[in-house]
Enzyme design. Structure first.
Site, PDB file in Angstrom:
ATOM      1  N   VAL A 156       0.849  -1.194   0.000  1.00  0.00           N
ATOM      2  CA  VAL A 156       0.000   0.000   0.000  1.00  0.00           C
ATOM      3  C   VAL A 156       0.886   1.246   0.000  1.00  0.00           C
ATOM      4  O   VAL A 156       0.593   2.240   0.671  1.00  0.00           O
ATOM      5  CB  VAL A 156      -0.966   0.023   1.211  1.00  0.00           C
ATOM      6  CG1 VAL A 156      -2.150   0.969   0.923  1.00  0.00           C
ATOM      7  CG2 VAL A 156      -1.496  -1.354   1.547  1.00  0.00           C
ATOM      8  N   ALA A 157       1.997   1.153  -0.729  1.00  0.00           N
ATOM      9  CA  ALA A 157       2.915   2.288  -0.855  1.00  0.00           C
ATOM     10  C   ALA A 157       3.265   2.848   0.524  1.00  0.00           C
ATOM     11  O   ALA A 157       3.564   2.094   1.437  1.00  0.00           O
ATOM     12  CB  ALA A 157       2.320   3.347  -1.770  1.00  0.00           C
ATOM     13  N   CYS A 158       3.207   4.164   0.672  1.00  0.00           N
ATOM     14  CA  CYS A 158       3.677   4.791   1.906  1.00  0.00           C
ATOM     15  C   CYS A 158       2.733   4.617   3.094  1.00  0.00           C
ATOM     16  O   CYS A 158       3.072   5.016   4.206  1.00  0.00           O
ATOM     17  CB  CYS A 158       3.956   6.274   1.669  1.00  0.00           C
ATOM     18  SG  CYS A 158       5.433   6.565   0.668  1.00  0.00           S
ATOM     19  N   SER A 159       1.571   4.026   2.878  1.00  0.00           N
ATOM     20  CA  SER A 159       0.669   3.733   3.989  1.00  0.00           C
ATOM     21  C   SER A 159       0.680   2.257   4.351  1.00  0.00           C
ATOM     22  O   SER A 159      -0.135   1.808   5.165  1.00  0.00           O
ATOM     23  CB  SER A 159      -0.761   4.176   3.648  1.00  0.00           C
ATOM     24  OG  SER A 159      -0.843   5.578   3.553  1.00  0.00           O
TER      25      SER A 159
END
Length: 375
Positions: A156-159
């Protein structure tokens, strides 16, 4: 049926031994730009290509707040004939690089939580990139630690880190796991375009980990009640990394600039800052809390100017380094791990009853947060 009290009982941080300063990175980039401009002088003079501009350490620090970054492998990044890290391949029967990073952070989190592998029922590896599609890095780590139960990867990429913690919370709340180990081995340097002046300085490598369990099984010295979790996603093309297994079928350069990390930074700044501030303030409001009740903000570490603006929107003033600690000056943007690095380095001084907010935001767009209270 009421939800049992669920806590973060331990956290771990593994930092690579290699570090690259802005000055080192800029010196290599500028030499590469000079080489490129010389090789394409005729096309540049004809207006068919744009000359590559120089960068500076001062530009990087002003634009981002970053002064240096840690990387798994430094060799190759500052080589003008390569401009990417040289990471030696490993055989299928050897531990993968990312699993090795994950294990280092996981062992520290287990120790902090006063837990053994036998106490863990699930492993979640959540990060921006995994180095292969399958088998899951989480299952590799699970096997290396001797954990029974199950494991899976999340992207979820940076999250990813906060979303992973949310899934761990859900598993413990549902009773499908006694305790969950969430690990964020952020190996970002291979996906960074070190020949792009506007992004070559952004990312660093690191690994973080946390243990989530019920309060009635927690025996650690420092633990935090999870008061609330909240997530939101809103589709945006402003941050992308297109590399994937279909690259070989596209008849284009698999490692071309479009397949590496790229973003429209100004749009991201303009759109994400108000989203993140509203996300956290409304979450606190749902708990009957105000932003003034928060003792510490462990925020995503992407850009110092974003963090400064977000906290100012929340508090109506600038926050002190004690209230909203910054780690990106030496770690750079570590994708999903940034807020967890801040937590790892700045949580033991809190006293029982102190409230903190752990929040990440980035590509997707995605925002994930947890409201925590020191036990």
């Amino acid at each position: 049926m009421s939800t049992p009290s669920i806590v973060i009982s331990g956290s771990g941080l593994w930092t690579p031994s290699h570090s690259i300063t802005n000055e080192e990175l800029v010196e290599a980039y500028n030499r590469w730009a000079d080489k490129y401009n010389a090789q394409h002088a005729d096309a540049i003079a004809a207006g068919d290509l744009e000359a590559k501009p120089h960068s500076s350490a001062e530009f990087i620090e002003k634009a981002s707040g970053i002064k240096s970054r840690y990387v798994l492998e430094k060799e190759g990044i500052c080589d003008v004939d390569r401009m990417t890290p040289r990471i030696a391949p490993r055989a299928d029967d050897e531990l993968s690089h990312q699993a090795e990073m994950a294990l280092a952070a996981a062992k520290k989190a287990l120790e902090a939580a006063n837990k053994t592998p036998e106490d863990i029922d699930a492993v979640i590896v959540s990060c921006a990139y995994t180095q292969r599609s399958y088998p899951a890095i989480a299952i590799e780590v699970q096997a290396a630690l001797g954990i029974a139960g199950y494991g899976f990867d999340m992207l979820v990429a940076c999250s990813a880190a906060t979303f992973g913690l949310h899934r761990a919370y859900d598993a413990v709340a549902a009773g499908s796991a006694r305790a969950v180990l969430v690990i964020n081995p952020e190996l970002t340097s291979p996906q960074l375009n070190f020949t792009d002046r506007d992004s070559h300085f952004i990312f660093g490598d690191v690994a973080t980990a946390m243990v989530i369990e019920r309060a009635d099984t927690c025996t650690s010295a420092h633990s935090y009640d999870i008061l609330n979790i909240k997530a939101v996603t809103s589709y945006s093309n402003n941050i992308r990394s297109n590399f994937g297994y279909t690259a070989r079928a596209h008849d284009t350069e698999p490692f071309g600039a479009d397949n590496l990390f790229h973003q429209n930074g100004r749009k991201v700044f303009k759109e994400v800052c108000p989203m993140a501030a509203e996300h956290m303030s409304s979450q606190l409001e749902s708990l009957g809390l105000s932003t003034q009740d928060v003792r510490r903000w462990w925020l995503h570490q992407a850009n110092i100017n974003m963090n400064t603006l977000i906290v100012k929107k929340l508090l109506g003033r600038d926050a002190s380094a004690d209230e909203a600690p910054v780690v990106l000056d030496r770690y750079a943007n570590t994708a999903s791990a940034g807020s967890l690095i801040a937590f790892n380095l700045h949580h033991e001084d809190l006293t029982a009853g102190d409230t903190g907010v752990l929040c990440s935001f980035g590509a997707g767009y995605s925002i994930g947060s947890l409201v925590l209270r020191k036990r």
